[in-house]
Design a protein around this motif. Structure first.
Motif, PDB file in Angstrom:
ATOM      1  N   LEU A  11      66.223  58.531  27.530  1.00 18.18           N
ATOM      2  CA  LEU A  11      66.720  59.664  26.745  1.00 18.18           C
ATOM      3  C   LEU A  11      66.551  61.012  27.431  1.00 18.18           C
ATOM      4  O   LEU A  11      67.411  61.892  27.302  1.00 18.18           O
ATOM      5  N   ASN A  12      65.447  61.193  28.151  1.00 14.65           N
ATOM      6  CA  ASN A  12      65.274  62.524  28.747  1.00 14.65           C
ATOM      7  C   ASN A  12      66.148  62.739  29.971  1.00 14.65           C
ATOM      8  O   ASN A  12      66.152  63.830  30.542  1.00 14.65           O
ATOM      9  N   ARG A  13      66.925  61.712  30.349  1.00 22.20           N
ATOM     10  CA  ARG A  13      67.907  61.880  31.426  1.00 22.20           C
ATOM     11  C   ARG A  13      69.298  62.167  30.888  1.00 22.20           C
ATOM     12  O   ARG A  13      70.191  62.531  31.664  1.00 22.20           O
ATOM     13  N   VAL A  14      69.476  62.003  29.588  1.00 22.00           N
ATOM     14  CA  VAL A  14      70.809  62.248  29.017  1.00 22.00           C
ATOM     15  C   VAL A  14      70.777  63.323  27.922  1.00 22.00           C
ATOM     16  O   VAL A  14      71.822  63.676  27.390  1.00 22.00           O
ATOM     17  N   ILE A  15      69.590  63.828  27.580  1.00 25.42           N
ATOM     18  CA  ILE A  15      69.469  64.876  26.569  1.00 25.42           C
ATOM     19  C   ILE A  15      68.859  66.117  27.211  1.00 25.42           C
ATOM     20  O   ILE A  15      67.787  66.045  27.825  1.00 25.42           O
ATOM     21  N   ASP A  16      69.545  67.227  27.082  1.00 21.44           N
ATOM     22  CA  ASP A  16      69.037  68.528  27.517  1.00 21.44           C
ATOM     23  C   ASP A  16      69.155  69.456  26.317  1.00 21.44           C
ATOM     24  O   ASP A  16      70.224  70.014  26.050  1.00 21.44           O
ATOM     25  N   HIS A  17      68.068  69.595  25.568  1.00 21.64           N
ATOM     26  CA  HIS A  17      68.097  70.297  24.290  1.00 21.64           C
ATOM     27  C   HIS A  17      66.810  71.105  24.146  1.00 21.64           C
ATOM     28  O   HIS A  17      65.712  70.560  24.341  1.00 21.64           O
ATOM     29  N   PRO A  18      66.911  72.386  23.802  1.00 25.47           N
ATOM     30  CA  PRO A  18      65.701  73.223  23.760  1.00 25.47           C
ATOM     31  C   PRO A  18      64.712  72.847  22.675  1.00 25.47           C
ATOM     32  O   PRO A  18      63.547  73.250  22.746  1.00 25.47           O
ATOM     33  N   ASN A  19      65.131  72.086  21.684  1.00 26.61           N
ATOM     34  CA  ASN A  19      64.236  71.732  20.582  1.00 26.61           C
ATOM     35  C   ASN A  19      63.782  70.279  20.618  1.00 26.61           C
ATOM     36  O   ASN A  19      63.160  69.805  19.671  1.00 26.61           O
ATOM     37  N   ASP A  65      78.757  60.042  23.344  1.00 29.04           N
ATOM     38  CA  ASP A  65      78.827  61.044  24.408  1.00 29.04           C
ATOM     39  C   ASP A  65      77.622  61.982  24.341  1.00 29.04           C
ATOM     40  O   ASP A  65      77.174  62.494  25.365  1.00 29.04           O
ATOM     41  N   ASP A  66      77.115  62.215  23.137  1.00 29.54           N
ATOM     42  CA  ASP A  66      76.007  63.143  22.932  1.00 29.54           C
ATOM     43  C   ASP A  66      74.868  62.400  22.234  1.00 29.54           C
ATOM     44  O   ASP A  66      74.891  62.189  21.018  1.00 29.54           O
ATOM     45  N   TRP A  67      73.852  62.005  23.011  1.00 26.00           N
ATOM     46  CA  TRP A  67      72.752  61.231  22.445  1.00 26.00           C
ATOM     47  C   TRP A  67      71.872  62.065  21.524  1.00 26.00           C
ATOM     48  O   TRP A  67      71.265  61.542  20.595  1.00 26.00           O
TER      49      TRP A  67
END
Length: 220
Positions: free
Chosen positions: A28-36, A52-54
């Protein structure tokens, strides 16, 4: 033994017998870039209908800049259909109506500011297995080594190494007795160097606590 099968940098770490990657399973941390959203290495999610958006699939109410965070530890396993409902999903409930007028007119946010400030983070520990279709509720605190049954609706605090199921989820049993848990938690095997974890997988699979304690001494 090498640690080549443990590669945190791979977005798709699982491969089929013919060598092709399983694109329905992601770190997940390779496909999610989210500040929260904060997710540890090796935590994966799987889906029979990969999005497309995990981040939206997993935690749809966690918008960038929300007043709460979602923390997920290392080596978690998240099955298809899991949804994490964070605190921003809640409607203000202190007034007469729960209708969210302010989402349609942002100038009215001040009417609710005392109810939407200081919302609780949702925290999932390390090595947590979340079963198919489970729901994690706002502000949940899920301990390390927890197993969450398929379809469970989980809120509140779940102790380390508990198995929970149902709606609302209840502790069905503990995976280990208190004495074993007291030995397991200080090991924190999920933080060991990857080559050491690769050597220890047999002991992890057998719950060989003595062997794991020997490995832990090498991790210091």
């Amino acid at each position: 033994m090498t640690a080549s099968f443990l590669d945190a940098a791979q977005p798709h770490p699982m491969h089929f017998a013919d060598g092709t990657p399983n694109r329905g399973l992601v770190h997940l941390n390779r496909v999610i870039d989210h500040p929260n959203i904060r997710i540890g290495d090796f935590t994966y999610a799987s889906s029979f209908d990969p999005p497309d958006d995990w981040a939206v699939r997993l935690a749809p109410y966690t918008y960038p800049g929300a007043p709460e965070m979602l923390h997920i530890g290392r080596f978690c396993q998240i099955a298809d259909g899991v949804r994490i409902i964070t605190a921003s999903a809640n409607h203000p409930m202190a007034g007469v109506s729960t209708y969210p007028f302010a989402i349609f007119d942002h100038a009215r946010v001040g009417d609710y500011i005392d109810q939407i400030s200081g919302l609780p983070d949702t925290v999932i520990g390390h090595d947590v297995w979340i079963g198919d279709g489970a729901r994690v509720l706002p502000g949940a605190r899920i301990g390390n080594g927890v197993i969450i049954g398929a379809g469970a609706v989980v809120g509140g605090c779940v102790p380390d190494y508990a198995i929970v199921a149902g709606n609302p989820a209840r502790v069905i049993r503990m995976r280990f007795d208190d004495a074993i848990i007291a030995r397991l938690l200080p090991l924190a095997w999920w933080n060991w160097p990857v080559p050491l974890i690769a050597k220890a997988t047999g002991a992890l699979a057998r719950a060989d606590i003595a062997a794991l304690e020997e490995f832990a001494a090498k991790a210091v």
